[in-house]
Write a protein that holds these residues in place. Structure first.
Motif, mmCIF file in Angstrom:
data_model
loop_
_atom_site.group_PDB
_atom_site.id
_atom_site.type_symbol
_atom_site.label_atom_id
_atom_site.label_comp_id
_atom_site.label_asym_id
_atom_site.label_seq_id
_atom_site.Cartn_x
_atom_site.Cartn_y
_atom_site.Cartn_z
ATOM 1 N N TYR A 56 27.459 12.765 18.222
ATOM 2 C CA TYR A 56 27.068 11.364 18.339
ATOM 3 C C TYR A 56 27.686 10.486 17.245
ATOM 4 O O TYR A 56 27.319 9.314 17.107
ATOM 5 C CB TYR A 56 25.536 11.254 18.324
ATOM 6 N N VAL A 140 19.211 11.299 6.647
ATOM 7 C CA VAL A 140 18.302 11.464 7.778
ATOM 8 C C VAL A 140 17.040 12.277 7.436
ATOM 9 O O VAL A 140 15.915 11.820 7.707
ATOM 10 C CB VAL A 140 19.049 12.051 9.003
ATOM 11 N N VAL A 175 26.551 6.984 12.429
ATOM 12 C CA VAL A 175 26.028 7.332 13.761
ATOM 13 C C VAL A 175 25.194 6.158 14.269
ATOM 14 O O VAL A 175 23.961 6.159 14.175
ATOM 15 C CB VAL A 175 25.154 8.616 13.702
ATOM 16 N N ALA A 177 24.093 4.984 17.119
ATOM 17 C CA ALA A 177 22.971 5.171 18.053
ATOM 18 C C ALA A 177 21.765 5.782 17.339
ATOM 19 O O ALA A 177 20.613 5.442 17.637
ATOM 20 C CB ALA A 177 23.397 6.058 19.227
ATOM 21 N N LEU A 178 22.032 6.674 16.406
ATOM 22 C CA LEU A 178 20.950 7.282 15.625
ATOM 23 C C LEU A 178 20.221 6.231 14.799
ATOM 24 O O LEU A 178 18.987 6.212 14.724
ATOM 25 C CB LEU A 178 21.537 8.364 14.707
ATOM 26 N N GLN A 180 20.039 3.053 15.449
ATOM 27 C CA GLN A 180 19.282 2.227 16.396
ATOM 28 C C GLN A 180 17.913 2.867 16.682
ATOM 29 O O GLN A 180 16.873 2.205 16.611
ATOM 30 C CB GLN A 180 20.107 2.130 17.684
ATOM 31 N N LEU A 181 17.934 4.163 16.939
ATOM 32 C CA LEU A 181 16.704 4.899 17.229
ATOM 33 C C LEU A 181 15.763 4.898 16.023
ATOM 34 O O LEU A 181 14.552 4.663 16.144
ATOM 35 C CB LEU A 181 17.064 6.336 17.622
ATOM 36 N N ARG A 184 13.895 1.609 15.309
ATOM 37 C CA ARG A 184 12.692 1.434 16.135
ATOM 38 C C ARG A 184 11.508 2.162 15.519
ATOM 39 O O ARG A 184 10.380 1.672 15.513
ATOM 40 C CB ARG A 184 12.915 2.046 17.531
ATOM 41 N N GLN A 185 11.796 3.367 15.012
ATOM 42 C CA GLN A 185 10.700 4.160 14.452
ATOM 43 C C GLN A 185 10.218 3.558 13.134
ATOM 44 O O GLN A 185 9.044 3.683 12.780
ATOM 45 C CB GLN A 185 11.142 5.616 14.292
ATOM 46 N N PRO B 4 21.624 8.523 25.732
ATOM 47 C CA PRO B 4 22.046 9.001 24.401
ATOM 48 C C PRO B 4 20.909 8.986 23.382
ATOM 49 O O PRO B 4 20.774 9.911 22.587
ATOM 50 C CB PRO B 4 23.148 8.016 23.984
ATOM 51 N N LEU B 5 20.080 7.946 23.411
ATOM 52 C CA LEU B 5 18.972 7.899 22.443
ATOM 53 C C LEU B 5 17.988 9.030 22.704
ATOM 54 O O LEU B 5 17.445 9.631 21.775
ATOM 55 C CB LEU B 5 18.257 6.542 22.490
ATOM 56 N N ILE B 8 19.503 12.142 21.227
ATOM 57 C CA ILE B 8 19.406 12.140 19.764
ATOM 58 C C ILE B 8 17.974 12.424 19.324
ATOM 59 O O ILE B 8 17.736 13.137 18.349
ATOM 60 C CB ILE B 8 19.933 10.797 19.190
ATOM 61 N N GLN B 9 17.010 11.886 20.069
ATOM 62 C CA GLN B 9 15.613 12.184 19.722
ATOM 63 C C GLN B 9 15.340 13.675 19.829
ATOM 64 O O GLN B 9 14.606 14.246 19.007
ATOM 65 C CB GLN B 9 14.659 11.382 20.627
ATOM 66 N N LEU B 12 16.572 15.209 16.713
ATOM 67 C CA LEU B 12 15.655 14.945 15.587
ATOM 68 C C LEU B 12 14.435 15.861 15.648
ATOM 69 O O LEU B 12 13.965 16.350 14.618
ATOM 70 C CB LEU B 12 15.220 13.473 15.575
#
Ligand SMILES: [Ca+2]
Lengths: 204, 204
Positions: A56, A140, A175, A177-178, A180-181, A184-185, B4-5, B8-9, B12
């Motif tokens: 990714y 991360v 990364v 997209a990571l 972005q995720l 949100r968290q 993709p998200l 990636i989740q 994680l």
């Protein structure tokens, strides 16, 4: 002692010496544990994180180089100690780390040590695609520790969401997209009170 | 959540789950420390040991594959626990470890997990040159812990030099010169009383 045995003995001395990284303590706790993480187990964790996240990455990376980079990236802490991430990374500390890495690599036969100082410096500089990705991944696990551990070190150090966003924005460079995720968290964590918002802070 | 998200989740979730390896305790203590080693920091240590020792391998190895093998080689212990090295490696335990590795890899998107079960199995089988080298290196740090730590786990478990030679002979299959060097140090350790000789044991 014959030449090859002498060289191997040098490597064994290095292997014993770097073990001290198991006694360098970080500022977050592994999820589910009541103790702080050490930099040796962290190094393993970021290597496996990089391995599984590299599909990714924003730019194609050489994952084998990245893993070597991450295996050695914290060795400088043996002599310099770990520093808190929300304090600025001072030139003095960076210099102490580099001296430490040089001291450790000097234990090795020069043919074996070759290239690792440059790899460590490349990680520190963060200018190559491999280093940018490695530095993104390095950030991360501490985020996951807080997100999945009731914001323990955030609350302890009175950290705001804005500080977390600032310090960890390099995740987005490696990364997107990571990041972005995770953003949100972080929003959710702020809503849940694990993170202080700057606003609520300035009104205290 | 977009595809993709979502993937990636999943990664994680895997990263958080494998963190449990930091709470699997081994039978030796890192040199200089009063606590037992955990399997996560051990995994980091064997990766760096392999990196620096691979020039001395008996057969040429693909060090990048070896490192990936070593990064994941102990993941089965999260569900199965670590077992004492001087107890036989039972089929039941090996099966429990393989089930554990499968459970962890199933957390990942299948495209990311691809290949790692086979790599774990290759390590376990120990039939390839890469696996033979990796398994040789896996045995080195515990020996160094005892040689440089007053034979702590040897004395605790009443281990003889012959047992150490038997259990660690695979070091010789991967890196003959290293095994030659370590055997000398084991002779010395026996003389220093860190290891019991079989003879003195049978006469007790
Ligand atoms: Ca192992």
């Amino acid at each position: 002692m014959s030449q090859p045995l002498h060289a191997i003995q040098q490597v064994l001395d290095f292997i014993v010496e770097i073990e001290k990284l198991k006694d360098v303590h970080r500022k977050t706790r592994p999820v589910g544990l009541e103790r702080f993480e050490n930099s040796a187990e962290h190094s393993w964790h970021v290597c496996l994180s990089a391995l599984m996240l590299h599909p990714y990455a924003d730019k194609p990376v050489n994952i084998d180089r990245v893993i070597k980079m991450l295996l050695i990236h914290d060795l400088g802490e043996i002599d310099a100690g770990d520093t808190i991430i929300y304090a600025s990374e001072t030139p003095e500390n960076k210099q102490a780390e580099e001296q430490g890495v040089k001291r450790l690599l000097a234990l090795l036969p020069s043919s074996v040590a070759e290239g690792y100082l440059a790899l460590w410096q490349e990680f520190e500089a963060g200018d190559s695609d491999d280093a940018r990705f490695a530095r993104a991944i390095d950030r991360v696990p501490p985020l996951l520790h807080n997100l999945n551990g009731d914001g323990h070190s955030w609350r302890k150090h009175d950290v705001s969401k804005e500080m977390v966003l600032r310090v960890n924005s390099r995740i987005g460079e490696g990364v997107p997209a990571l990041w972005q995720l995770l953003q949100r968290q972080l929003d959710q964590a702020e809503q849940d009170g694990l993170l202080r918002s700057e606003q609520s802070r300035s009104h205290e």
